[in-house]
Design an enzyme around this catalytic site. Structure first.
Site, PDB file in Angstrom:
ATOM      1  N   LEU A  16      -7.044  71.491 -30.657  1.00 55.73           N
ATOM      2  CA  LEU A  16      -7.118  70.795 -31.944  1.00 55.73           C
ATOM      3  C   LEU A  16      -6.049  69.715 -32.062  1.00 55.73           C
ATOM      4  CD1 LEU A  16      -7.746  73.850 -34.317  1.00 55.73           C
ATOM      5  CD2 LEU A  16      -9.429  72.208 -33.451  1.00 55.73           C
ATOM      6  N   THR A  24      -2.113  73.256 -30.675  1.00 57.24           N
ATOM      7  CA  THR A  24      -2.909  74.078 -31.585  1.00 57.24           C
ATOM      8  C   THR A  24      -4.310  74.154 -31.013  1.00 57.24           C
ATOM      9  OG1 THR A  24      -1.597  73.359 -33.482  1.00 57.24           O
ATOM     10  CG2 THR A  24      -3.706  74.401 -33.937  1.00 57.24           C
ATOM     11  N   ASP A 139       7.545  70.341 -45.560  1.00 53.21           N
ATOM     12  CA  ASP A 139       6.788  69.291 -44.868  1.00 53.21           C
ATOM     13  C   ASP A 139       5.415  69.093 -45.524  1.00 53.21           C
ATOM     14  OD1 ASP A 139       6.498  67.278 -43.013  1.00 53.21           O
ATOM     15  OD2 ASP A 139       5.751  68.598 -41.432  1.00 53.21           O
TER      16      ASP A 139
END
Length: 463
Positions: A16, A24, A139
């Site tokens: 991903l 990921t 974040d």
């Protein structure tokens, strides 16, 4: 790595994302037949020990969280890959596009949708900040917010992901601070390693400004770190004020919690603290600079006019004449003419007074005064061209219950009386009121600001 099986359980479907030692992956859990997201941290060339600390903290944090808008922790184990050893964190997979992807695909967001997103994300933050070990995401940005199942007037289901930068109350105690975040969405205090719930509020505000403008916050103009966007959006003034309140550079002026932000969004008329966002009076030469932790006030000297220069010149000639006269009288006394001794005394007195007045006049038109206020003290620097005389501090205790008087010039008091004159710039009533608002808002009530004659009074807004 597609079709590879990790831990004899997770079949990799595809990658991903990939960045700096992290990957990921999308995988299928052979035990449940559900799709999962696996984060890999590999000990390679890009590996830093801070990355491992944050990776482990993300896993520990997700284990403690249970919210439908946050990925669920499923598993954690070490792995061997062709590029090196590492760790794997397994989370529930959310099949949704990020706000960043939606924006890049051309989707725009209406004012109603921005408010829906704000409410949903603030509810998530209220959950995170309300944990016993308070969780600060650190974040928040469009790429870490997922949006799915849009229908009719509903913006859809909102998710907050990527807790790789998370900080908890337990992590802050007795440990070093790792500065993380994304430029444009980070509040000023986060650059110094300080993180509080209001830090996430700022990041969310900057994200919503991105949705409203379609432009990255770092691309927008700023003044003293305050993002300016109101001229390029067509939003209700109440929503604009609320977004500016969310993104105030100073922690003391910013909304302190998700609960407060929700309340202010639902009840715009209660946004009393927006009075702190005041424009400087027209024509004022006083300059204010703020970086979230410090407030700097620069008071310029009085403007030198033709007649002011003329009278200073006349005064200088007069003082030089007096000095010459005194010198001649002193010579007479030395030569034995004691009858002029009393004239010498008066001459010296008048010369001293004259030069003192002349010095005050020169100071009035040539000296800048810089006042610095932080959470512990107020300091003053007097600035002449080519020379700096530092006077610090004039207040070095906790600022609670101290009074700052303003009347033409500034003065500080800890005992309700003048203590130290700070400047001689002639302040107008609008400047007095403006400075009172700014100082009171910055100090969050730790400094009470009044005029010397109590004519102009600013009561700090209670939070």
């Amino acid at each position: 790595m597609a079709s590879k099986i990790l831990k004899e359980r997770y079949v990799i479907q595809k990658q991903l994302s990939k960045n700096a030692g992290r990957r990921t992956l999308l995988a299928r859990d052979l035990h449940t037949q559900e799709l999962v997201a696996i984060k890999l941290l590999i000990f390679g060339e890009d590996f830093h020990w801070d990355n491992l600390k944050l990776f482990e903290r993300e896993a520990q944090t997700l284990q403690l969280l249970s919210h439908p808008a946050i990925p669920r922790y499923l598993d954690y184990f070490d792995v061997d890959t062709p590029t090196g050893k590492g760790f794997a964190l397994v989370q529930s997979y959310i099949p949704a596009k990020s706000l960043e992807e939606w924006l890049k695909s051309g989707r725009t967001f209406s004012e109603a949708e921005i408010k829906q997103l704000a409410k949903a994300l603030l509810e998530i933050l209220r959950y995170l900040h309300g944990q016993q070990a308070q969780v600060i995401h650190r974040d928040i940005k469009p790429s870490n917010i997922l949006l799915a199942n849009r229908s009719g007037n509903s913006v859809g289901d909102v998710y907050l992901v990527d807790f790789g930068s998370v900080q908890t109350l337990a992590a802050r105690k007795g440990s070093t601070i790792t500065v993380v975040g994304t430029y444009g969405y980070m509040p000023p205090e986060q650059f110094g390693g300080r993180n509080v719930p209001a830090s996430d509020i700022y990041s969310l505000g900057a994200t919503l400004i991105y949705l409203a403008t379609g432009r990255h916050p770092a691309e927008l103009s700023q003044d003293n770190l305050q993002i300016h966007f109101e001229s390029i959006v067509n939003l209700n003034p109440d929503l604009i004020d609320w977004l500016k309140w969310m993104t105030q550079p100073s922690l003391n002026r910013r909304l302190a919690s998700a609960g407060e932000a929700l309340k202010a969004l639902k009840n715009p008329r209660q946004q009393t603290d927006i009075s702190a966002i005041r424009q400087k009076p027209f024509g004022s030469r006083i300059e204010l600079k703020e970086d979230g932790e410090n407030l700097e006030i620069l008071i310029p000297p009085k403007r030198l006019t033709f007649w002011s220069a003329f009278w200073i010149f006349i005064g200088t000639l007069f003082c030089l004449g007096l000095a010459l006269w005194a010198f001649i009288c002193i010579i007479d006394v030395i030569l034995g003419n004691l009858e002029v001794s009393f004239i010498v005394v008066f001459s010296i007195f008048f010369v001293g007074s004259g030069f003192s007045l002349l010095w005050e006049a020169i100071t009035l038109f040539s000296r800048d005064t810089k006042i610095n206020i932080d959470c512990n003290q107020i300091s003053v620097t007097h600035l002449w061209p080519g020379y700096k005389c530092q006077v610090t501090p004039i207040m070095n205790k906790n600022l609670n219950n101290n009074i700052m008087y303003i009347r033409h010039s500034l003065a500080i008091s800890g005992q309700e009386k003048f203590y130290k004159t700070l400047g001689i710039y002639q302040l107008t009533p609008p400047e007095i009121e403006w400075l009172a608002n700014e100082i009171s808002a910055f100090s969050a009530g730790k400094i009470t600001v009044v005029s010397a004659d109590n004519k102009y009074v600013k009561i700090p807004t209670a939070k």
